[in-house]
Enzyme design. Sequence first.
Site, PDB file in Angstrom:
ATOM      1  N   CYS A  42      19.637  20.348   6.112  1.00 21.19           N
ATOM      2  CA  CYS A  42      18.363  20.199   5.406  1.00 21.19           C
ATOM      3  C   CYS A  42      17.952  21.774   5.630  1.00 21.19           C
ATOM      4  O   CYS A  42      18.183  21.745   6.750  1.00 21.19           O
ATOM      5  CB  CYS A  42      17.304  18.980   5.419  1.00 21.19           C
ATOM      6  SG  CYS A  42      16.717  19.708   3.519  1.00 21.19           S
ATOM      7  N   ASP A  44      14.695  22.310   4.720  1.00 16.70           N
ATOM      8  CA  ASP A  44      13.606  21.945   5.516  1.00 16.70           C
ATOM      9  C   ASP A  44      13.050  22.597   6.353  1.00 16.70           C
ATOM     10  O   ASP A  44      13.760  22.964   7.392  1.00 16.70           O
ATOM     11  CB  ASP A  44      13.646  21.169   5.386  1.00 16.70           C
ATOM     12  CG  ASP A  44      11.715  20.187   5.768  1.00 16.70           C
ATOM     13  OD1 ASP A  44      11.203  20.700   6.091  1.00 16.70           O
ATOM     14  OD2 ASP A  44      11.337  19.585   4.893  1.00 16.70           O
ATOM     15  N   ARG A  46      10.887  22.483   9.244  1.00 15.51           N
ATOM     16  CA  ARG A  46      10.558  21.563   9.841  1.00 15.51           C
ATOM     17  C   ARG A  46      11.654  21.026  10.960  1.00 15.51           C
ATOM     18  O   ARG A  46      11.162  20.589  12.297  1.00 15.51           O
ATOM     19  CB  ARG A  46       9.844  20.860   9.320  1.00 15.51           C
ATOM     20  CG  ARG A  46       8.589  20.833   8.494  1.00 15.51           C
ATOM     21  CD  ARG A  46       7.788  20.076   8.372  1.00 15.51           C
ATOM     22  NE  ARG A  46       9.449  19.240   6.421  1.00 15.51           N
ATOM     23  CZ  ARG A  46       8.832  18.293   6.086  1.00 15.51           C
ATOM     24  NH1 ARG A  46       7.783  17.480   7.086  1.00 15.51           N
ATOM     25  NH2 ARG A  46       9.643  17.407   4.647  1.00 15.51           N
ATOM     26  N   HIS A  98      17.041  13.997   7.141  1.00 15.72           N
ATOM     27  CA  HIS A  98      15.621  13.469   7.812  1.00 15.72           C
ATOM     28  C   HIS A  98      14.827  12.972   6.592  1.00 15.72           C
ATOM     29  O   HIS A  98      15.069  13.164   5.536  1.00 15.72           O
ATOM     30  CB  HIS A  98      14.675  14.787   8.245  1.00 15.72           C
ATOM     31  CG  HIS A  98      14.926  15.850   7.480  1.00 15.72           C
ATOM     32  ND1 HIS A  98      13.315  16.110   6.625  1.00 15.72           N
ATOM     33  CD2 HIS A  98      15.450  16.952   6.004  1.00 15.72           C
ATOM     34  CE1 HIS A  98      13.234  17.077   5.607  1.00 15.72           C
ATOM     35  NE2 HIS A  98      14.233  16.954   5.025  1.00 15.72           N
ATOM     36  N   CYS A 101      12.290  13.826   2.997  1.00 15.20           N
ATOM     37  CA  CYS A 101      13.255  15.180   3.019  1.00 15.20           C
ATOM     38  C   CYS A 101      12.280  15.404   1.309  1.00 15.20           C
ATOM     39  O   CYS A 101      12.648  14.234   0.174  1.00 15.20           O
ATOM     40  CB  CYS A 101      14.180  15.111   2.432  1.00 15.20           C
ATOM     41  SG  CYS A 101      15.378  15.630   1.597  1.00 15.20           S
TER      42      CYS A 101
END
Length: 211
Positions: A42, A44, A46, A98, A101
């Site tokens: 992803c 993302d 993080r 994750h 999400c």
Amino acid sequence: MNFYQEVFEKNKKWIKEKEATDADFFKHLAEGQSPEILYIGCSDSRVTAEEMTGMNPGQMFVHRNIANLVPNNDSNSASVIEYAIGALDVKHVVVCGHYFCGGVKAAMQAKDLGILNPWLRNIRDVYRFHSAELNTITDEEEKYKRLVELNVEEQCTNVLKTAIFQKHYNMNKTPTVHGWVFDIKTGKLIDLKFDFEEKLKSIQEIYNLGK
């Protein structure tokens, strides 16, 4: 110093650290790559692939997009898979989602999200495929977490549907396909134990492109 300038200062520090442990680090890096793993994750901010797995540069070929999707009409992810398997001869393909999400959560909103609609429809389709199971989960957080897992498994299946995977696997018995989930709250990587060989057998009557 602002945040943007800090990036370049950290880059200088990183170079010094690498050269301190291996004077030829960048010389070797420039010679080419031979990664063992294709990682599809992803976007993302993080969830950083190399950091959470401890991999060094050159060990993992990385592709990231919103909600770690492998749609059948996405030339970007298709090109990455084609190159990683056909040219780099990776031994493992990992799809890693994750928990918490934002893409998965957005897909479950009854809301027009503009240009994101066709992309998130892929996740809504995953929900539709598994609605019988998901609708029995009353806790919303647990439902989202389970949808994250199911989405990973469906994207692993989409990897299996590709011609490059099927042809390469028929000839070489590689790569293996894995489904992971990263738990942001604990930092743990969870192996979903995706049985790719069994799944491949179950879909090949329809998606047989390996001849």
